[in-house]
Design a protein around this motif. Structure first.
Motif, mmCIF file in Angstrom:
data_model
loop_
_atom_site.group_PDB
_atom_site.id
_atom_site.type_symbol
_atom_site.label_atom_id
_atom_site.label_comp_id
_atom_site.label_asym_id
_atom_site.label_seq_id
_atom_site.Cartn_x
_atom_site.Cartn_y
_atom_site.Cartn_z
ATOM 1 N N ALA A 239 -25.923 -73.600 11.378
ATOM 2 C CA ALA A 239 -24.779 -73.766 10.584
ATOM 3 C C ALA A 239 -24.177 -71.949 11.190
ATOM 4 C CB ALA A 239 -25.851 -73.235 9.094
ATOM 5 N N VAL A 240 -25.292 -71.441 12.017
ATOM 6 C CA VAL A 240 -24.463 -70.242 13.104
ATOM 7 C C VAL A 240 -23.693 -70.593 13.852
ATOM 8 C CG1 VAL A 240 -24.968 -67.786 14.187
ATOM 9 C CG2 VAL A 240 -26.347 -68.839 12.026
ATOM 10 N N GLN A 241 -24.341 -71.796 15.107
ATOM 11 C CA GLN A 241 -23.588 -72.544 15.960
ATOM 12 C C GLN A 241 -21.861 -72.513 15.355
ATOM 13 O OE1 GLN A 241 -25.700 -74.240 17.774
ATOM 14 N NE2 GLN A 241 -27.121 -73.090 18.646
ATOM 15 N N THR A 242 -21.954 -73.445 14.181
ATOM 16 C CA THR A 242 -20.409 -74.082 13.902
ATOM 17 C C THR A 242 -19.339 -72.959 13.256
ATOM 18 O OG1 THR A 242 -21.922 -75.971 13.038
ATOM 19 C CG2 THR A 242 -20.052 -75.805 12.598
ATOM 20 N N ALA A 243 -20.367 -72.143 12.374
ATOM 21 C CA ALA A 243 -19.501 -71.361 11.748
ATOM 22 C C ALA A 243 -18.930 -70.347 12.704
ATOM 23 C CB ALA A 243 -20.299 -70.426 10.363
#
Length: 249
Positions: A239-243
């Protein structure tokens, strides 16, 4: 280790914009806690809430075991919390020594402005300590506006430390720095924690620096906490990589 700073359900809204919404985390004493996130995530608003520049619409801030929610910056400084700013905030027309002396007058317990410089012994001693610690002795009588960008950022951290705080909030301390100055700042921040026992809350865009330097990372996205944890775990979070990075790896 105990938490030196606790943020619980912190929120602030500007019109229809929820700059920070229901944010909670802890920063442990003697550690470096980093807050990261894309532009507009609410990081600077969070710093303003913690330091007392703006009041929250909901939630609490506890520092050193005491609730300090909404206290103005001067009372937060008295409590032992100081901060630097994203945009360099110095008296550019004054010498380096005078920038430090004005900040160090705080140590004279409210009497510094009424004393002659020769009698402001505590402030004078602190200035000399900071000049040596931040390798600014040769620049002591140079006007701050003539310093290099890296030296100005270093001076700003020194100014923030003049009052001997227990916790320092650093807002993008390496912004605009060269690679060499960034590495020097990393060494400086580590030394402040390991040798001086300072606790640091850091906002920084240089992800590699954050992951190398921090003990704990909080990720913000659209005013809310997206994730938190050890640097390696945060970096591996999909989720961090995406955001933050725009895609999941």
């Amino acid at each position: 280790m105990s938490a030196v700073l606790s943020v619980n359900g912190l929120s602030v809204q500007f019109g229809a914009l929820r700059a920070v919404h229901d944010l909670s985390f802890e920063a442990l004493a003697g550690q470096i806690t980093a807050v990261i996130g894309p532009n507009g995530a609410g990081k600077s608003s969070l710093f303003n809430l913690i330091s007392g520049a703006i009041r929250p619409s909901a939630g609490t801030v506890h520092f050193d075991g005491r609730e300090v929610t909404g206290l103005p910056p001067q009372r937060m400084l008295a409590a032992g919390l100081s901060r630097s700013f994203q945009i360099t905030n110095l008296f550019f027309e004054l010498p380096v020594r005078e920038n430090l002396r004005l900040a160090a007058q705080y140590l004279e317990q409210g009497q510094g402005l009424l004393r002659s410089l020769s009698r402001s012994a505590r402030a004078a001693q602190r200035v000399e300590e900071l000049l040596a610690q931040f390798e600014l002795t040769r620049n002591a009588d140079e006007v701050a506006g003539f310093l290099s960008h890296g030296e100005q950022r270093r001076l700003e951290i020194a100014v923030a430390l003049a009052s001997r705080p227990r916790m320092l909030l650093l807002d993008e301390p390496t912004q605009g720095m060269s690679h060499a100055d960034t590495r020097d700042t990393e060494v400086l921040i580590r030394r402040l924690v390991r040798q001086d026992g300072l606790s640091i809350l850091l906002v920084e865009h240089d992800v590699d620096l954050v992951m190398d330097l921090s003990d704990h990372v909080v990720v913000m996205h659209q005013g809310q906490k997206l994730a938190e944890g050890a640097p390696a775990a945060v970096r591996a979070n999909a989720a961090v990589q995406t955001a933050y990075f725009g895609e999941a790896h």
